[in-house]
Design a protein around this motif. Structure first.
Motif, PDB file in Angstrom:
ATOM      1  N   ARG A  33       1.008  -1.056   0.489  1.00  0.00           N
ATOM      2  CA  ARG A  33       0.065  -0.162   0.231  1.00  0.00           C
ATOM      3  C   ARG A  33       0.788   1.326  -0.138  1.00  0.00           C
ATOM      4  NH1 ARG A  33      -2.356   3.533   3.184  1.00  0.00           N
ATOM      5  NH2 ARG A  33      -1.212   2.603   5.479  1.00  0.00           N
ATOM      6  N   VAL A  34       1.231   1.402   0.929  1.00  0.00           N
ATOM      7  CA  VAL A  34       3.107   2.452   1.202  1.00  0.00           C
ATOM      8  C   VAL A  34       3.167   2.524  -0.148  1.00  0.00           C
ATOM      9  CG1 VAL A  34       5.147   3.285   2.588  1.00  0.00           C
ATOM     10  CG2 VAL A  34       2.833   2.452   3.107  1.00  0.00           C
ATOM     11  N   TYR A  35       3.952   1.874  -0.852  1.00  0.00           N
ATOM     12  CA  TYR A  35       5.103   1.332  -2.496  1.00  0.00           C
ATOM     13  C   TYR A  35       3.830   2.258  -3.623  1.00  0.00           C
ATOM     14  CZ  TYR A  35       9.341  -0.177  -0.989  1.00  0.00           C
ATOM     15  OH  TYR A  35      10.553  -0.499  -0.511  1.00  0.00           O
ATOM     16  N   ALA A  36       2.321   1.418  -3.227  1.00  0.00           N
ATOM     17  CA  ALA A  36       1.667   2.599  -4.514  1.00  0.00           C
ATOM     18  C   ALA A  36       1.253   3.292  -4.139  1.00  0.00           C
ATOM     19  CB  ALA A  36      -0.085   1.328  -4.217  1.00  0.00           C
ATOM     20  N   MET A  37       1.267   4.054  -3.223  1.00  0.00           N
ATOM     21  CA  MET A  37       0.812   5.264  -2.610  1.00  0.00           C
ATOM     22  C   MET A  37       2.108   6.609  -3.062  1.00  0.00           C
ATOM     23  SD  MET A  37      -0.905   5.129   1.052  1.00  0.00           S
ATOM     24  CE  MET A  37      -0.924   7.122   1.157  1.00  0.00           C
ATOM     25  N   PHE A  38       3.396   6.262  -2.445  1.00  0.00           N
ATOM     26  CA  PHE A  38       4.096   6.694  -2.655  1.00  0.00           C
ATOM     27  C   PHE A  38       5.660   6.618  -3.630  1.00  0.00           C
ATOM     28  CE2 PHE A  38       2.645   7.440   1.841  1.00  0.00           C
ATOM     29  CZ  PHE A  38       2.857   8.659   1.530  1.00  0.00           C
ATOM     30  N   GLY A  39       5.535   5.162  -3.834  1.00  0.00           N
ATOM     31  CA  GLY A  39       6.478   5.113  -5.472  1.00  0.00           C
ATOM     32  C   GLY A  39       7.628   4.666  -4.347  1.00  0.00           C
ATOM     33  N   GLU A  40       8.075   4.063  -5.406  1.00  0.00           N
ATOM     34  CA  GLU A  40       9.754   2.966  -4.198  1.00  0.00           C
ATOM     35  C   GLU A  40      10.782   3.748  -3.685  1.00  0.00           C
ATOM     36  OE1 GLU A  40      12.619  -0.708  -5.923  1.00  0.00           O
ATOM     37  OE2 GLU A  40      11.341  -0.092  -6.962  1.00  0.00           O
ATOM     38  N   GLU A  41      11.155   4.573  -4.741  1.00  0.00           N
ATOM     39  CA  GLU A  41      11.689   5.657  -3.998  1.00  0.00           C
ATOM     40  C   GLU A  41      11.817   6.296  -2.601  1.00  0.00           C
ATOM     41  OE1 GLU A  41      15.257   9.246  -4.814  1.00  0.00           O
ATOM     42  OE2 GLU A  41      13.753   7.841  -6.480  1.00  0.00           O
ATOM     43  N   LYS A  42      10.999   6.869  -2.410  1.00  0.00           N
ATOM     44  CA  LYS A  42      10.077   7.221  -1.037  1.00  0.00           C
ATOM     45  C   LYS A  42       9.572   6.458   0.060  1.00  0.00           C
ATOM     46  CE  LYS A  42       7.683  11.292   0.922  1.00  0.00           C
ATOM     47  NZ  LYS A  42       6.926  12.735   0.656  1.00  0.00           N
ATOM     48  N   ALA A  43       9.320   5.154  -0.330  1.00  0.00           N
ATOM     49  CA  ALA A  43       8.461   4.665   0.535  1.00  0.00           C
ATOM     50  C   ALA A  43       9.568   4.129   0.579  1.00  0.00           C
ATOM     51  CB  ALA A  43       7.349   3.512  -0.535  1.00  0.00           C
ATOM     52  N   ALA A  44      10.659   3.347  -0.152  1.00  0.00           N
ATOM     53  CA  ALA A  44      11.918   2.919   0.408  1.00  0.00           C
ATOM     54  C   ALA A  44      12.341   3.486   1.960  1.00  0.00           C
ATOM     55  CB  ALA A  44      13.111   2.585  -0.138  1.00  0.00           C
ATOM     56  N   LYS A  45      11.936   4.621   2.462  1.00  0.00           N
ATOM     57  CA  LYS A  45      12.365   4.900   3.313  1.00  0.00           C
ATOM     58  C   LYS A  45      11.710   5.044   5.004  1.00  0.00           C
ATOM     59  CE  LYS A  45      15.854   7.696   0.524  1.00  0.00           C
ATOM     60  NZ  LYS A  45      15.877   9.084  -0.455  1.00  0.00           N
ATOM     61  N   LEU A  46      10.373   4.910   4.321  1.00  0.00           N
ATOM     62  CA  LEU A  46       9.109   5.442   5.751  1.00  0.00           C
ATOM     63  C   LEU A  46       9.314   3.651   6.304  1.00  0.00           C
ATOM     64  CD1 LEU A  46       6.581   6.691   2.627  1.00  0.00           C
ATOM     65  CD2 LEU A  46       7.817   7.685   4.516  1.00  0.00           C
ATOM     66  N   PRO A  47       8.852   4.197   7.509  1.00  0.00           N
ATOM     67  CA  PRO A  47       8.985   2.516   8.682  1.00  0.00           C
ATOM     68  C   PRO A  47       8.174   1.319   8.240  1.00  0.00           C
ATOM     69  CG  PRO A  47       8.990   4.731   9.963  1.00  0.00           C
ATOM     70  CD  PRO A  47       9.195   4.892   8.128  1.00  0.00           C
ATOM     71  N   ALA A  48       6.595   1.947   7.421  1.00  0.00           N
ATOM     72  CA  ALA A  48       5.894   1.553   7.170  1.00  0.00           C
ATOM     73  C   ALA A  48       6.242   0.544   5.963  1.00  0.00           C
ATOM     74  CB  ALA A  48       4.448   1.976   6.626  1.00  0.00           C
ATOM     75  N   ALA A  49       7.062   0.442   5.186  1.00  0.00           N
ATOM     76  CA  ALA A  49       7.584   0.314   4.329  1.00  0.00           C
ATOM     77  C   ALA A  49       8.198  -1.155   4.393  1.00  0.00           C
ATOM     78  CB  ALA A  49       7.874   0.967   2.915  1.00  0.00           C
ATOM     79  N   THR A  50       8.654  -0.565   5.647  1.00  0.00           N
ATOM     80  CA  THR A  50      10.278  -2.036   5.922  1.00  0.00           C
ATOM     81  C   THR A  50       9.149  -2.279   7.605  1.00  0.00           C
ATOM     82  OG1 THR A  50      11.217  -0.261   7.036  1.00  0.00           O
ATOM     83  CG2 THR A  50      12.357  -0.571   4.875  1.00  0.00           C
ATOM     84  N   GLY A  51       8.268  -2.176   7.425  1.00  0.00           N
ATOM     85  CA  GLY A  51       8.415  -3.031   8.839  1.00  0.00           C
ATOM     86  C   GLY A  51       6.765  -4.680   8.771  1.00  0.00           C
ATOM     87  N   VAL A  52       7.358  -5.188   8.136  1.00  0.00           N
ATOM     88  CA  VAL A  52       6.507  -6.279   7.573  1.00  0.00           C
ATOM     89  C   VAL A  52       6.919  -7.505   8.803  1.00  0.00           C
ATOM     90  CG1 VAL A  52       6.715  -5.332   5.022  1.00  0.00           C
ATOM     91  CG2 VAL A  52       8.667  -7.443   6.198  1.00  0.00           C
ATOM     92  N   LEU A  53       7.933  -7.184   9.613  1.00  0.00           N
ATOM     93  CA  LEU A  53       7.387  -8.654  11.042  1.00  0.00           C
ATOM     94  C   LEU A  53       5.976  -8.350  11.776  1.00  0.00           C
ATOM     95  CD1 LEU A  53      11.176  -9.873  11.575  1.00  0.00           C
ATOM     96  CD2 LEU A  53       8.625 -10.148  13.018  1.00  0.00           C
ATOM     97  N   ASP A  54       5.922  -9.331  11.230  1.00  0.00           N
ATOM     98  CA  ASP A  54       4.166  -8.333  12.356  1.00  0.00           C
ATOM     99  C   ASP A  54       4.114 -10.229  13.771  1.00  0.00           C
ATOM    100  OD1 ASP A  54       3.348  -7.108  11.198  1.00  0.00           O
ATOM    101  OD2 ASP A  54       1.367  -8.175  10.456  1.00  0.00           O
ATOM    102  N   TRP A  55       5.202 -10.964  13.811  1.00  0.00           N
ATOM    103  CA  TRP A  55       5.131 -11.555  14.638  1.00  0.00           C
ATOM    104  C   TRP A  55       6.757 -12.809  14.615  1.00  0.00           C
ATOM    105  CZ3 TRP A  55       5.610 -17.712  14.072  1.00  0.00           C
ATOM    106  CH2 TRP A  55       4.980 -18.173  15.664  1.00  0.00           C
ATOM    107  N   ALA A  56       7.204 -12.997  15.490  1.00  0.00           N
ATOM    108  CA  ALA A  56       8.329 -14.110  15.731  1.00  0.00           C
ATOM    109  C   ALA A  56       8.554 -15.162  17.134  1.00  0.00           C
ATOM    110  CB  ALA A  56       8.919 -13.356  15.931  1.00  0.00           C
ATOM    111  N   GLU A  57       8.856 -15.629  17.548  1.00  0.00           N
ATOM    112  CA  GLU A  57       8.313 -17.219  18.486  1.00  0.00           C
ATOM    113  C   GLU A  57      10.384 -17.754  18.349  1.00  0.00           C
ATOM    114  OE1 GLU A  57       6.869 -20.439  20.346  1.00  0.00           O
ATOM    115  OE2 GLU A  57       4.984 -19.639  18.816  1.00  0.00           O
ATOM    116  N   LEU A  58      10.867 -17.596  19.370  1.00  0.00           N
ATOM    117  CA  LEU A  58      11.932 -18.269  19.752  1.00  0.00           C
ATOM    118  C   LEU A  58      11.194 -19.718  19.587  1.00  0.00           C
ATOM    119  CD1 LEU A  58      13.848 -16.323  21.545  1.00  0.00           C
ATOM    120  CD2 LEU A  58      14.301 -16.247  19.696  1.00  0.00           C
TER     121      LEU A  58
END
Length: 138
Positions: A91-116
């Motif tokens: 969604r962020v990449y579609a709104m802002f384009g690749e260059e700008k979106a790559a710098k936004l936290p919403a574009a990189t924060g894809v890890l929603d869950w982790a467990e050891l």
């Protein structure tokens, strides 16, 4: 067993090189036809992945684990299960384009869950196990 040629570098990667590797890995994971993928690699790279990719949703669920995964390293043979969610990134990449979106936290924060898993615990204090204040500032 010997390797055919030296594929590694004797020089540490720069932050920009690590970021480029993280970005390339994300694209490969997002567009892979498989739904479940096992990654094997160095604990320091995984620590950078966790630090760069942990979403606000993950911090909301388990801030303590999210912080520790970005600061401490997995032991040799350690296992962490993770869930990645690319919908917000798309969604962020579609709104802002690749260059700008790559710098936004919403574009990189894809890890929603982790467990050891399988008795894995994160590295203790000192040495290479934990980032120092100097490492964090670079």
């Amino acid at each position: 067993m010997e390797v055919e040629g030296k594929w590694w570098s004797d020089v540490a990667e720069s932050k920009a090189e690590v970021a480029a590797r993280v970005s390339e890995l994300l694209w490969q994971l997002q567009f892979a036809p498989e739904q479940r993928i096992i990654l094997v690699g160095h604990s320091h790279f995984f620590r950078e992945l966790f630090k760069a990719l942990s979403s606000r949703k993950f911090f909301g669920r388990d801030a303590s684990l999210a912080k520790r995964l970005g600061k401490k390293k997995l032991p040799n043979g350690g296992v962490a299960a993770v869930e990645l969610n690319f919908s917000e990134r798309d969604r962020v990449y579609a709104m802002f384009g690749e260059e700008k979106a790559a710098k936004l936290p919403a574009a990189t924060g894809v890890l929603d869950w982790a467990e050891l898993m399988l008795g894995t615990s994160l590295g203790g204090k000192g040495g290479d196990d934990e980032l120092s204040e100097d490492d964090d500032a670079e």
